[in-house]
Design an enzyme around this catalytic site. Structure first.
Site, PDB file in Angstrom:
ATOM      1  CE  LYS A 157       9.334   1.035  11.017  1.00  0.00           C
ATOM      2  NZ  LYS A 157       8.880   2.531  10.726  1.00  0.00           N
ATOM      3  N   PRO A 214       1.508  -5.188  16.295  1.00  0.00           N
ATOM      4  CG  PRO A 214       0.296  -3.868  17.602  1.00  0.00           C
ATOM      5  CD  PRO A 214       1.835  -4.164  17.413  1.00  0.00           C
ATOM      6  CG  ASP A 274      10.684   0.260   7.399  1.00  0.00           C
ATOM      7  OD1 ASP A 274      11.469   1.285   7.094  1.00  0.00           O
ATOM      8  OD2 ASP A 274       9.626   0.176   7.643  1.00  0.00           O
TER       9      ASP A 274
HETATM   10  O1  C5P Z   1       9.423  -0.737   0.376  1.00  0.00           O
HETATM   11  P1  C5P Z   1       8.218  -1.018   0.801  1.00  0.00           P
HETATM   12  O2  C5P Z   1       7.425  -2.360   0.280  1.00  0.00           O
HETATM   13  O3  C5P Z   1       8.211  -1.155   2.336  1.00  0.00           O
HETATM   14  O4  C5P Z   1       7.426   0.225   0.602  1.00  0.00           O
HETATM   15  C1  C5P Z   1       5.790   0.223   0.717  1.00  0.00           C
HETATM   16  C2  C5P Z   1       5.556   1.549   0.102  1.00  0.00           C
HETATM   17  O5  C5P Z   1       5.798   2.731   0.585  1.00  0.00           O
HETATM   18  C3  C5P Z   1       5.842   1.561  -1.422  1.00  0.00           C
HETATM   19  O6  C5P Z   1       4.910   1.024  -2.529  1.00  0.00           O
HETATM   20  C4  C5P Z   1       5.858   3.248  -1.549  1.00  0.00           C
HETATM   21  O7  C5P Z   1       4.379   3.559  -1.973  1.00  0.00           O
HETATM   22  C5  C5P Z   1       6.484   3.639  -0.333  1.00  0.00           C
HETATM   23  N1  C5P Z   1       7.632   4.170   0.097  1.00  0.00           N
HETATM   24  C6  C5P Z   1       8.171   5.298  -0.558  1.00  0.00           C
HETATM   25  N2  C5P Z   1       9.506   5.686  -0.297  1.00  0.00           N
HETATM   26  C7  C5P Z   1      10.295   4.762   0.311  1.00  0.00           C
HETATM   27  C8  C5P Z   1       9.615   3.690   1.089  1.00  0.00           C
HETATM   28  C9  C5P Z   1       8.438   3.350   0.947  1.00  0.00           C
HETATM   29  O8  C5P Z   1       7.614   5.835  -1.354  1.00  0.00           O
HETATM   30  N3  C5P Z   1      11.372   5.048   0.814  1.00  0.00           N
END
Ligand code: C5P
Length: 290
Positions: free
Chosen positions: A11, A96, A138
């Site tokens: 993406k 990557p 995501d």
């Molecule tokens: O949800 P995911 O594990 O992909 O998110 C990784 C990190 O990105 C989270 O621990 C957080 O620090 C940050 N994040 C965030 N707000 C979002 C998505 C991700 O702060 N909407």
């Protein structure tokens, strides 16, 4: 049918805006997302012993619960109440790692789609997206892909008019950026540019590739570490070779440019190939139908 192969598309964020910080530390986002032809490949072979594990051509990727593909398969079996089932998940990595292109999320989403098909469960895209939301922000977008507006933590999706056909060049510099660290930096930013999300959506609706590309912007570009400065350099190079727009995707460090000419895109890729190890050509992918 005991085995299935599924593609996991990368993406790109055509735009990325951080709207607010939520009480739980996550962030409310507003992003225009696009899936592209660069993809990993997932082959799932069912097991009868409840064991779920992955193997990848990238040896350093974890094969246990730290791998989102394993967590996705376990979540699927639990939700569908299939406790005896397990899976061997072979992953061919092309996206990557830690690039902002959602490689892990896309692998997880592909596992959900693949198991749904393999086991003939008949879940809709919406039901798979909901399952994916607990696994990573995501993943819901990566379930269906295409072109979409994503809100909330990334899980509130609205389909928008597809990006017109175009040529995309993606370059991942050698360094990676920590996602939580960059979200932390956004919190302490006073003010900065915001992407014109509505303008981009109008351009997409009018099939105006140039207008959409010119509105590409990612607020994380404002809070990048000063060094190395590859992100602005790659953007300049892409624009210099005739890209209609260029931006970083997600929390980086990959940067991409959109071209209306295959020749210009090929020239930009050739030049980047002389400087960087991970440079890719891609095209937009339409939303997956199940
Ligand atoms: O949800 P995911 O594990 O992909 O998110 C990784 C990190 O990105 C989270 O621990 C957080 O620090 C940050 N994040 C965030 N707000 C979002 C998505 C991700 O702060 N909407």
């Amino acid at each position: 049918m005991r085995e299935i192969t599924e593609r996991a598309f990368a993406k790109l964020n055509l735009s990325l805006d951080v709207v607010s910080r939520l009480p739980d530390g996550y962030h409310e986002l507003r992003m225009v997302m696009q899936s592209v032809t660069l993809c990993d490949e997932i082959t799932i072979t069912l097991r009868e012993d409840g064991v779920v594990r992955t193997a990848s051509d990238l040896r350093y990727l974890p094969s246990d619960d730290r791998n989102i593909a394993v967590r996705a398969a376990k979540a699927f079996f639990a939700k569908m109440e299939l406790p005896g089932l397990g899976a061997d998940i072979a992953i061919t990595k092309r996206i990557p790692v830690c690039s902002g292109m959602g490689g892990g999320s896309s692998d997880g989403a592909a596992v959900l789609r693949a198991l749904n098909k393999l086991l003939d469960c008949g879940l809709s895209l919406g039901e798979l997206e909901k399952m994916g939301a607990d696994l990573g922000s995501d993943i819901p977008f990566c379930v269906g892909g295409g072109t979409a507006l994503a809100g909330g933590r990334g899980e509130i999706l609205t389909d928008v008019t597809a990006l017109p056909p175009c040529h995309i060049v993606i370059c991942k510099p050698a360094f990676s950026i920590s996602t939580p660290e960059l979200f932390g930096k956004i919190d302490s930013r006073n003010q900065g540019y915001r992407p014109d999300t509505l303008g981009m959506l109008c351009c997409l609706e009018e099939r105006d590739l140039k207008g959409a590309a010119r509105r590409m912007y990612n607020v994380f570009e404002d809070v990048l570490p000063q060094k190395p400065d590859d992100v602005p350099k790659i953007k300049s190079l892409l624009l210099g070779f005739g890209a209609l727009g260029a931006a970083m995707t997600g929390t980086g460090s990959a940067v991409f440019g959109i071209f209306d000419s295959a020749e210009k895109a090929a020239s930009a890729k050739s030049e980047l190939d002389t400087r960087y190890a991970e440079v890719f050509s891609a095209q937009p992918v339409k939303k997956i139908e199940i």
